[in-house]
Design a protein around this motif. Structure first.
Motif, PDB file in Angstrom:
ATOM      1  N   GLY A   1       1.086  -1.241  -0.142  1.00  0.00           N
ATOM      2  CA  GLY A   1       0.380  -0.164   0.174  1.00  0.00           C
ATOM      3  C   GLY A   1       0.722   1.204   0.079  1.00  0.00           C
ATOM      4  O   GLY A   1       1.855   1.439   0.850  1.00  0.00           O
ATOM      5  N   ILE A   2       0.456   2.399  -1.024  1.00  0.00           N
ATOM      6  CA  ILE A   2       1.030   3.643  -0.898  1.00  0.00           C
ATOM      7  C   ILE A   2       0.168   4.535  -0.133  1.00  0.00           C
ATOM      8  O   ILE A   2      -0.498   4.852  -0.735  1.00  0.00           O
ATOM      9  N   VAL A   3       0.621   4.916   0.637  1.00  0.00           N
ATOM     10  CA  VAL A   3      -0.177   5.940   0.964  1.00  0.00           C
ATOM     11  C   VAL A   3       0.264   7.632   1.197  1.00  0.00           C
ATOM     12  O   VAL A   3       1.777   7.757   1.134  1.00  0.00           O
ATOM     13  N   GLY A   4      -0.532   8.443   0.985  1.00  0.00           N
ATOM     14  CA  GLY A   4       0.621  10.181   2.090  1.00  0.00           C
ATOM     15  C   GLY A   4      -0.846  10.976   1.671  1.00  0.00           C
ATOM     16  O   GLY A   4      -1.240  10.812   1.219  1.00  0.00           O
ATOM     17  N   GLY A  63      -1.410 -14.452  -8.005  1.00  0.00           N
ATOM     18  CA  GLY A  63      -0.554 -13.787  -7.686  1.00  0.00           C
ATOM     19  C   GLY A  63       0.678 -12.991  -8.345  1.00  0.00           C
ATOM     20  O   GLY A  63       1.295 -13.033  -8.546  1.00  0.00           O
ATOM     21  N   SER A  64      -0.375 -11.986  -8.784  1.00  0.00           N
ATOM     22  CA  SER A  64       0.829 -10.860  -8.755  1.00  0.00           C
ATOM     23  C   SER A  64       0.569 -10.159  -8.054  1.00  0.00           C
ATOM     24  O   SER A  64       0.269 -10.126  -6.884  1.00  0.00           O
ATOM     25  N   GLU A  65       2.117  -8.972  -8.041  1.00  0.00           N
ATOM     26  CA  GLU A  65       1.851  -7.919  -6.753  1.00  0.00           C
ATOM     27  C   GLU A  65       1.794  -6.820  -7.248  1.00  0.00           C
ATOM     28  O   GLU A  65       1.066  -6.789  -8.436  1.00  0.00           O
ATOM     29  N   LEU A  66       0.790  -6.826  -6.147  1.00  0.00           N
ATOM     30  CA  LEU A  66      -0.156  -5.896  -5.974  1.00  0.00           C
ATOM     31  C   LEU A  66       0.236  -4.218  -5.162  1.00  0.00           C
ATOM     32  O   LEU A  66       0.625  -5.052  -4.405  1.00  0.00           O
ATOM     33  N   VAL A  67      -0.461  -3.423  -6.067  1.00  0.00           N
ATOM     34  CA  VAL A  67       0.354  -2.158  -4.903  1.00  0.00           C
ATOM     35  C   VAL A  67      -0.452  -0.827  -5.368  1.00  0.00           C
ATOM     36  O   VAL A  67      -1.679  -0.773  -6.736  1.00  0.00           O
ATOM     37  N   LEU A  68      -0.699  -0.707  -4.067  1.00  0.00           N
ATOM     38  CA  LEU A  68      -2.232   0.252  -4.306  1.00  0.00           C
ATOM     39  C   LEU A  68      -1.877   1.548  -3.660  1.00  0.00           C
ATOM     40  O   LEU A  68      -1.169   1.916  -2.930  1.00  0.00           O
ATOM     41  N   ILE A  69      -2.793   2.389  -4.221  1.00  0.00           N
ATOM     42  CA  ILE A  69      -2.330   3.640  -4.187  1.00  0.00           C
ATOM     43  C   ILE A  69      -4.001   4.091  -3.499  1.00  0.00           C
ATOM     44  O   ILE A  69      -4.662   3.855  -4.150  1.00  0.00           O
ATOM     45  N   GLU A  70      -3.896   4.752  -2.227  1.00  0.00           N
ATOM     46  CA  GLU A  70      -5.341   5.052  -1.468  1.00  0.00           C
ATOM     47  C   GLU A  70      -5.620   5.246  -0.680  1.00  0.00           C
ATOM     48  O   GLU A  70      -4.293   5.699   0.292  1.00  0.00           O
ATOM     49  N   HIS A  71      -6.729   6.326  -0.325  1.00  0.00           N
ATOM     50  CA  HIS A  71      -6.956   7.397   0.381  1.00  0.00           C
ATOM     51  C   HIS A  71      -7.324   7.033   1.863  1.00  0.00           C
ATOM     52  O   HIS A  71      -7.349   7.537   2.543  1.00  0.00           O
ATOM     53  N   LEU A  72      -8.216   6.047   1.715  1.00  0.00           N
ATOM     54  CA  LEU A  72      -8.889   5.335   1.936  1.00  0.00           C
ATOM     55  C   LEU A  72      -8.298   4.210   3.285  1.00  0.00           C
ATOM     56  O   LEU A  72      -7.693   3.590   2.762  1.00  0.00           O
ATOM     57  N   LEU A  73      -8.127   4.896   3.949  1.00  0.00           N
ATOM     58  CA  LEU A  73      -6.763   4.324   4.343  1.00  0.00           C
ATOM     59  C   LEU A  73      -7.710   2.607   5.324  1.00  0.00           C
ATOM     60  O   LEU A  73      -6.867   1.774   5.699  1.00  0.00           O
ATOM     61  N   SER A  74      -9.254   2.632   5.928  1.00  0.00           N
ATOM     62  CA  SER A  74      -9.175   1.174   6.264  1.00  0.00           C
ATOM     63  C   SER A  74      -8.974   0.204   5.000  1.00  0.00           C
ATOM     64  O   SER A  74      -8.877  -1.183   5.520  1.00  0.00           O
ATOM     65  N   ALA A  75      -9.355   0.659   3.849  1.00  0.00           N
ATOM     66  CA  ALA A  75      -9.043  -0.101   3.011  1.00  0.00           C
ATOM     67  C   ALA A  75      -7.504  -0.800   2.793  1.00  0.00           C
ATOM     68  O   ALA A  75      -7.319  -1.963   2.455  1.00  0.00           O
TER      69      ALA A  75
END
Lengths: 342, 244
Positions: free
Chosen positions: B35-38, B189-201
Motif C-alpha cells: 500500500g502506498i499512502v500519503g 499471484g501478481s504483485e499488487l501495489v495500491l495507492i489509496e486514500h481510504l486507510l481502512s481499505a
C-alpha cells in the motif's frame, strides 16, 4: 508468480454484439446502383458524378486516419496532389502507364505520411495542432510545386491524349469507362477502410481515439499504430489524386495542393460520418448534390452552395455529430428497439 | 518474501521548480500487497507514472527483476506485465465493455478471438458480465472503476498498480471492490501495489505500507507499525488518529 487468473478460458464463445453488417449491405447496394446508373439516365451529369465518386474514395482514404484514429489531418491535399503529379508526370514525361504513376504516387505519399507522423508523435503534435501541422505540409508542397521547373511551375502538367489509348492508359472512348473506374476506386477505398476498422489495428486505433494514455497503458503502441495508419490513408488518397489528374487530364499546384482541397476531402467524410464505412460516400454524394442543386436553382446567389453546406454542417454537428450516416444508425436503433417491444 | 520484483532506485522527478519525487527508493517484493499512502501532493501518482513509464524520471532508474527498464515506454511496460489503473478513469466510451478489455488482452495475447474470450472472463470476474455488450459510456462511476480493473488485468500483470480504485465509491461499493481485490490477489499471484486514500481499505488489504510525504519515503513497514508511527501520525493522519 506470473500465473494469472485468466489463463486458458474454456472455449465457450460469447460474442456480444457482432457488428451488424447492414452498412455493408447498403454499401454494396449503393455501389451497384451507382455502377448501373449511367446505363439508364442521361449522360450529361456523368462527369460530375465521376468526380464525386473519386472524391468519395479520397474521403474514405482520409477517414482511415481522420475517422478511425481520432487524429484530425487537414493536409490530405499533400497526398492527393502527390498522386496527381506522379500519375501525370509518369504518363506525360516518361510515356509509361498512369497506373504505374499511381503506384509511384502511393509509395511517395505513404513515405511522406510516415515521416510526418513520426515527427508529430516525437514532438507530441496532437489535436488542432496536428491539423495545422498537416495543413502546413500541404502548403509547403504547393509552394514547392509552384517553383519546380520539373513540375511545370504554376502551369502544372498536362496529360496528353494518346492515339489508340485503352484502359491501361486510363483513357476511354466511352465516358462510362472512367465512371466505372471511379466506382471501383470508391468501392476499394471503402473495403480498405472496413478491413482496417475490423483489424487488430482498428481495435488499437479505436482505443487511441478513446483515450491515448489508457490505450498506452493497455499495451497499445500508439506511435506505430498512428504512423501505419497515416501511411495507409495517404496511399489510398494518392490513388484518388492520380485518377483525378488523369480524368481532367491536367494537374497544377492549386488543383493538387490548395487548402480548399484538404478541407473538401475532410468535410465530405465528416458530413457523412467519418467512423462509418458509408460515411464518406454519403457525404460526397450529399456535397455534390448540394453544389449542383444550388447552382441550378439559386444561381442568383453565387456562393449559395457554401451557405447551404455550412448550415448543414452546423445542424449535423449539433444534432448528429456522427454525420448523415449516424442518422441512419440512430434510426436503425430506434427501429430495432421498437421491434423488440412488439 | 524478499524476492524483489520491481524497484525504483534513487528516482528524482522535477516539474520545473517542483520536486515531485526526491531520491526515492522503493522495492516491490514478490507475493506482497504493497500500500502506498500519503497526503495530497506527496508524489503517489507521480511514482505510479514513473513505474508505469508514463513519465520519464529526471534521474534514477526503474528495474524489473533486475533489468533496467527506465527508457521503455508505457505500452512496452504494459506488455512486460506492469499494469496500472488511472486515478481518473477514462474508458474507451464509444466501445463495448468487452472491447475495452479485449484491446488490452490483444496486446499480449494471440488473436482477437482469444482476446475476446479473455475479456469476457475478466468482465465476469469483476461482475460486469451482463453488461459486456453495453457501451462504456452507459456505465456509472463505480462500474467504470471495475471496468478499469478488468482492463488492467487483461495484460496479465506481474505487477498491478491500482491508483485510488476506491475513490468516489460508496461504502457498499468499497466493500465489494475490497472483496474483489482480495480474491484477485489470491487467484492471480501478481504483485499488487495500491495507492489509496481510504486507510481502512489499505489496512485490510496491504501486507506492507509505504508512506510518502513531499516526494520522500517517510515510513515503510507493516500497516500496524506504520500507522502507529508518531512521525506518520503527525505528518499525515493528524492528531485525531493519535488517540484512536
Amino acid at each position: 508468480m506470473t500465473t494469472q487468473a485468466t489463463t486458458s478460458p474454456a472455449p465457450r464463445r460469447v460474442r456480444p454484439r457482432r457488428r451488424p453488417s447492414l452498412g455493408i449491405i447498403v454499401g454494396i447496394a449503393v455501389l451497384a446502383a451507382l455502377a448501373l446508373a449511367p446505363l439508364t439516365g442521361s449522360r450529361h451529369s456523368l462527369g460530375i458524378w465521376t468526380v464525386a465518386l473519386i472524391f468519395a474514395g479520397v474521403s474514405s482514404g482520409w477517414a482511415i486516419a481522420g475517422g478511425l484514429s481520432g487524429l484530425i489531418p487537414l493536409g490530405h491535399a499533400a497526398f492527393f496532389g502527390i498522386g496527381g503529379y506522379a500519375s501525370a508526370v509518369v504518363f506525360a514525361k516518361y510515356d509509361l502507364s498512369p497506373w504505374l504513376g499511381i503506384v509511384v504516387g502511393m509509395v511517395i505519399a505513404a513515405a511522406l505520411a510516415w515521416l510526418m507522423t513520426v515527427l508529430a508523435v516525437r514532438f507530441k503534435v496532437r489535436g488542432p495542432y496536428f491539423a495545422l501541422y498537416t495543413l502546413a505540409w500541404a502548403e509547403m508542397l504547393r509552394i514547392l510545386a509552384s517553383n519546380l521547373d520539373y513540375l511545370g511551375k504554376t502551369n502544372g502538367v498536362l496529360v496528353p491524349y494518346k492515339v489508340d489509348a485503352g484502359p491501361a492508359d486510363l483513357q476511354f472512348s466511352d465516358p462510362r469507362g472512367f465512371y466505372l473506374v471511379a466506382v471501383g476506386y470508391a468501392a476499394l477505398a471503402m473495403i480498405v477502410f472496413l478491413l482496417v476498422k475490423r483489424s487488430p489495428l482498428g481495435w488499437r486505433l479505436s482505443a487511441i481515439r478513446g483515450d491515448e494514455p489508457t490505450a498506452a497503458a493497455s499495451g497499445v503502441d500508439v506511435a506505430r499504430s498512428l504512423t501505419r495508419t497515416m501511411a495507409l490513408s495517404a496511399a489510398m488518397t494518392a490513388i484518388g489524386g492520380g485518377l483525378y489528374a488523369q480524368y481532367i487530364q491536367y494537374i497544377d499546384p492549386e488543383l493538387a495542393f490548395n487548402v480548399s482541397v484538404s478541407i473538401d476531402i475532410a468535410v465530405r467524410a465528416i458530413l457523412g460520418g467519418a467512423v462509418l464505412v458509408l460515411g464518406p460516400l454519403l457525404g460526397s454524394v450529399a456535397m455534390t448534390s448540394v453544389t449542383e442543386l444550388t447552382q441550378k436553382y439559386m444561381d442568383a446567389l453565387p456562393s449559395a452552395s457554401l451557405l447551404v453546406l455550412g448550415l448543414a454542417i452546423i445542424a449535423l454537428a449539433h444534432w448528429f455529430p456522427t454525420g448523415i450516416g449516424g442518422l441512419g444508425v440512430r434510426l436503425k436503433r430506434i427501429w430495432s428497439r421498437r421491434s423488440d417491444r412488439v | 518474501m524478499s524476492d524483489i520484483v520491481m524497484s525504483a532506485v534513487d528516482v528524482n522527478v522535477r516539474f520545473g521548480g517542483l520536486r515531485a519525487l526526491a531520491d526515492l527508493d522503493l522495492e516491490i517484493r514478490s507475493g506482497e500487497v504493497l500500500g502506498i499512502v500519503g497526503p495530497n501532493g506527496a508524489g503517489k501518482s507521480t511514482l505510479f507514472n514513473v513505474l508505469a513509464g508514463a513519465i520519464r524520471p529526471t534521474s534514477g532508474r526503474v528495474l524489473l527483476q533486475g533489468r533496467d527498464i527506465t527508457s521503455s515506454r508505457a505500452d512496452q511496460r504494459a506488455r512486460m506485465g506492469i499494469s496500472r489503473t488511472f486515478q481518473t478513469v477514462r474508458p474507451f466510451l464509444d466501445e463495448t465493455l468487452v472491447r475495452n478489455v479485449a484491446v488490452a488482452a490483444l496486446a499480449v495475447g494471440d488473436g482477437r478471438a482469444h482476446a475476446m474470450d479473455v475479456a469476457v472472463d475478466l468482465l465476469e470476474q469483476v461482475g460486469l458480465a451482463d453488461k459486456a455488450a453495453a457501451r462504456a459510456s452507459e456505465l456509472g462511476h463505480g462500474e467504470r472503476k471495475r471496468l478499469e480493473l478488468a482492463r488492467a488485468l487483461a495484460v496479465r500483470p506481474r505487477v498491478l498498480m491500482l491508483d485510488e480504485v476506491m475513490a468516489g465509491l460508496n461504502p457498499s461499493e468499497v466493500r465489494e471492490i475490497v472483496e474483489l481485490i482480495r480474491s484477485l490477489c489470491a487467484a492471480s499471484g501478481s504483485e499488487l501495489v495500491l495507492i489509496e486514500h481510504l486507510l481502512s481499505a489499505v489496512r485490510s488489504l496491504a501486507d506492507r505500507v509505504v508512506v510518502l510525504d513531499a516526494g520522500r519515503v517517510l515510513a515503510d513497514g507493516t500497516p500496524d507499525d506504520v500507522f502507529g508511527d508518531p512521525k506518520v501520525i503527525e505528518a499525515y493522519l493528524g492528531t485525531k488518529y493519535a488517540t484512536s
